[in-house]
Motif scaffolding. Structure first.
Motif, mmCIF file in Angstrom:
data_model
loop_
_atom_site.group_PDB
_atom_site.id
_atom_site.type_symbol
_atom_site.label_atom_id
_atom_site.label_comp_id
_atom_site.label_asym_id
_atom_site.label_seq_id
_atom_site.Cartn_x
_atom_site.Cartn_y
_atom_site.Cartn_z
ATOM 1 N N GLN A 80 11.378 29.595 30.403
ATOM 2 C CA GLN A 80 12.131 28.798 31.375
ATOM 3 C C GLN A 80 11.767 27.317 31.260
ATOM 4 O O GLN A 80 12.629 26.445 31.321
ATOM 5 C CB GLN A 80 11.845 29.307 32.793
ATOM 6 N N GLN A 81 10.462 27.036 31.081
ATOM 7 C CA GLN A 81 10.030 25.644 30.920
ATOM 8 C C GLN A 81 10.633 25.038 29.654
ATOM 9 O O GLN A 81 11.086 23.882 29.649
ATOM 10 C CB GLN A 81 8.498 25.585 30.851
ATOM 11 N N LEU A 82 10.641 25.817 28.570
ATOM 12 C CA LEU A 82 11.198 25.334 27.303
ATOM 13 C C LEU A 82 12.696 25.037 27.444
ATOM 14 O O LEU A 82 13.194 24.017 26.955
ATOM 15 C CB LEU A 82 10.955 26.370 26.202
ATOM 16 N N GLN A 83 13.375 25.937 28.122
ATOM 17 C CA GLN A 83 14.815 25.745 28.318
ATOM 18 C C GLN A 83 15.089 24.485 29.146
ATOM 19 O O GLN A 83 16.033 23.723 28.866
ATOM 20 C CB GLN A 83 15.398 26.987 29.016
ATOM 21 N N LYS A 84 14.241 24.241 30.150
ATOM 22 C CA LYS A 84 14.400 23.063 31.013
ATOM 23 C C LYS A 84 14.180 21.775 30.222
ATOM 24 O O LYS A 84 14.938 20.811 30.347
ATOM 25 C CB LYS A 84 13.416 23.148 32.170
ATOM 26 N N VAL A 85 13.137 21.783 29.372
ATOM 27 C CA VAL A 85 12.831 20.587 28.574
ATOM 28 C C VAL A 85 13.942 20.331 27.557
ATOM 29 O O VAL A 85 14.344 19.173 27.323
ATOM 30 C CB VAL A 85 11.467 20.739 27.863
ATOM 31 N N GLU A 86 14.455 21.384 26.937
ATOM 32 C CA GLU A 86 15.539 21.222 25.957
ATOM 33 C C GLU A 86 16.773 20.633 26.625
ATOM 34 O O GLU A 86 17.470 19.768 26.062
ATOM 35 C CB GLU A 86 15.870 22.574 25.311
ATOM 36 N N SER A 87 17.063 21.080 27.836
ATOM 37 C CA SER A 87 18.230 20.563 28.564
ATOM 38 C C SER A 87 18.024 19.091 28.925
ATOM 39 O O SER A 87 18.932 18.247 28.779
ATOM 40 C CB SER A 87 18.462 21.395 29.827
ATOM 41 N N GLU A 88 16.804 18.762 29.386
ATOM 42 C CA GLU A 88 16.492 17.386 29.766
ATOM 43 C C GLU A 88 16.530 16.469 28.548
ATOM 44 O O GLU A 88 17.004 15.331 28.611
ATOM 45 C CB GLU A 88 15.118 17.337 30.422
ATOM 46 N N LEU A 89 16.055 16.978 27.392
ATOM 47 C CA LEU A 89 16.057 16.186 26.167
ATOM 48 C C LEU A 89 17.481 15.868 25.727
ATOM 49 O O LEU A 89 17.786 14.741 25.273
ATOM 50 C CB LEU A 89 15.312 16.939 25.058
ATOM 51 N N SER A 90 18.387 16.822 25.890
ATOM 52 C CA SER A 90 19.786 16.600 25.523
ATOM 53 C C SER A 90 20.409 15.504 26.393
ATOM 54 O O SER A 90 21.173 14.646 25.911
ATOM 55 C CB SER A 90 20.576 17.904 25.662
ATOM 56 N N GLU A 91 20.078 15.539 27.692
ATOM 57 C CA GLU A 91 20.641 14.550 28.615
ATOM 58 C C GLU A 91 20.091 13.154 28.325
ATOM 59 O O GLU A 91 20.831 12.162 28.316
ATOM 60 C CB GLU A 91 20.325 14.953 30.059
ATOM 61 N N LYS A 92 18.765 13.083 28.074
ATOM 62 C CA LYS A 92 18.137 11.792 27.821
ATOM 63 C C LYS A 92 18.609 11.187 26.497
ATOM 64 O O LYS A 92 18.692 9.956 26.355
ATOM 65 C CB LYS A 92 16.619 11.947 27.787
ATOM 66 N N ALA A 93 18.928 12.060 25.531
ATOM 67 C CA ALA A 93 19.310 11.570 24.214
ATOM 68 C C ALA A 93 20.624 10.792 24.250
ATOM 69 O O ALA A 93 20.845 9.878 23.439
ATOM 70 C CB ALA A 93 19.413 12.744 23.233
ATOM 71 N N ILE A 94 21.511 11.119 25.192
ATOM 72 C CA ILE A 94 22.804 10.433 25.268
ATOM 73 C C ILE A 94 22.823 9.333 26.338
ATOM 74 O O ILE A 94 23.842 8.671 26.546
ATOM 75 C CB ILE A 94 23.940 11.445 25.543
#
Length: 381
Positions: free
Chosen positions: A16-30
């Motif tokens: 769950q933590q990994l999924q949250k970080v991956e989602s946050e990374l996608s948002e921050k990247a754009i």
């Protein structure tokens, strides 16, 4: 060590933590407002969580596979004998259950005895040596060379004639030594019951292993023990009291003495009556044969290439227990096992290993001593 349940919970949490970080990374990247340092930090966090997830998953999968294998083995061991169609599998299962029950001091189940074809109250009469011809008494790790020469039977209270046939003619037996022996000892051999024990050490690992491995291990140990016992009594130079008749060296067989091994063996063969000489075999130690060849060769390498039968005129079987060569027709050497066999468990106090103990009764009869000779070399002056 963590349980499978705890590992599953950890996988869910880190996942769950990994999924949250991956989602946050996608948002921050754009998001153009996000700095490069922030994105790099999130990537490092993601990689760290991914590494942790992989490590825990590897532990989880290994433990899950181990527990699954144990469950399958347990289910297989609990398989009812009546539901097993394959006769070979059913026999292995029955033997394994017999061994485990004996080692744990528990009664042998009736279905196990039935599967072994055993109606004896001890539950053992047909484990050894009823299965003699296909199980306990074949292909041991320790071998008795006489197995391919002597007769082996499993008959209770066995009595047999010393000669396969006779004629009404009083002068039928041409060998005077045989005639005198029959006159002195009678023409019937009666087999006795001499007790011996074979012990197979079993560790908990083997006992709790698969049925096939357990049965194979125990049978190999018993086969080796039986072969060693047969060989020991047949070539004993100082046999136990009452077992003298079992030994070629104590039964009263004629000894032929010469000044060399080669001459002794050839003279022993010549001294046999032709009926026995025709089917004679020489049982001797390999060291004695090697020394004899070295003496005969006298530097000639050709002799070393010849087969023993070419040198001595009869088949040769090597056995380190044959301190003096035994020459004769070994069909007159006969091992018989009594079917009434017991088994029990016993702890070896010196090693701590539990022993599966089989108690059996057998006898070795040299049906005609006149069918054999012992070859001996005279002591050097």
């Amino acid at each position: 060590m963590k349980t499978l349940y705890e590992l599953k919970q950890n996988l869910v949490t880190i996942g769950q933590q990994l999924q949250k970080v991956e989602s946050e990374l996608s948002e921050k990247a754009i998001d153009p407002k996000t700095t490069t340092e922030e994105i790099q930090a999130l990537r490092e966090t993601k990689e760290d969580l991914k590494m942790r997830f992989d490590v825990i998953k590897q532990q989880h999968d290994a433990l899950e596979a181990e527990q699954k294998a144990k469950l399958e083995a347990q289910m297989a061991s609990q398989k009812d004998l009546k539901t097993i169609d394959d006769p070979k599998e059913r026999l292995i299962k029955a033997k394994a259950e017999l061994i485990r029950a004996t080692m744990r001091g528990k009664p042998i189940p009736a279905d196990v005895r039935a599967a072994l074809g055993d109606n004896n109250s001890t539950g053992g009469e047909k484990f050894l040596p009823k299965t003699v011809s296909t199980s306990i008494l074949t292909e041991p790790f320790v071998k008795n060379p006489l197995r391919n020469l002597s007769t082996v039977t499993q008959i209770t209270n066995l009595e047999i004639p010393k000669l396969s046939f006779t004629l009404s003619d009083d002068n039928f037996i041409a060998d005077t030594a045989t005639a005198k022996e029959l006159q002195a000892t009678g023409d019937v051999v009666t087999f006795g019951r001499y007790k011996f024990k074979v012990l197979a050490g079993i560790s908990e690992t083997v006992l709790n292993g698969s049925d096939a491995n357990l049965v194979s291990y125990v049978e190999m140990a018993l086969q080796s023990g039986v072969a060693a016992k047969e060989k020991k009594v047949a070539f004993a130079t100082t046999p136990n009291t009452g077992e003298e008749h079992m030994s070629f060296y104590a039964a009263g067989i004629t000894e032929i003495t010469e000044d060399s091994m080669y001459k002794a063996i050839k003279s022993a063969l010549a001294d046999l009556h032709e009926d026995y000489r025709e089917n004679a075999t020489i049982v001797m130690r390999y060291q004695d044969y090697s020394d004899m060849i070295e003496t005969l060769a006298n530097g000639n390498a050709t002799l070393y290439m010849a087969q023993p039968e070419q040198i001595l005129g009869k088949p040769v079987v090597f056995c380190d227990s044959a301190v003096n060569p035994v020459v004769g027709d070994f069909s007159f050497s006969h091992f018989n096992y009594d079917l009434n066999t017991l088994y029990e468990n016993q702890k070896d106090i010196t090693t701590g290993i539990e022993q599966f103990v089989v108690t059996a009764w057998f006898d070795h009869q040299i049906k005609l001593k006149s069918a054999f000779r012992i070859a001996k070399v005279a002591p050097q002056a």
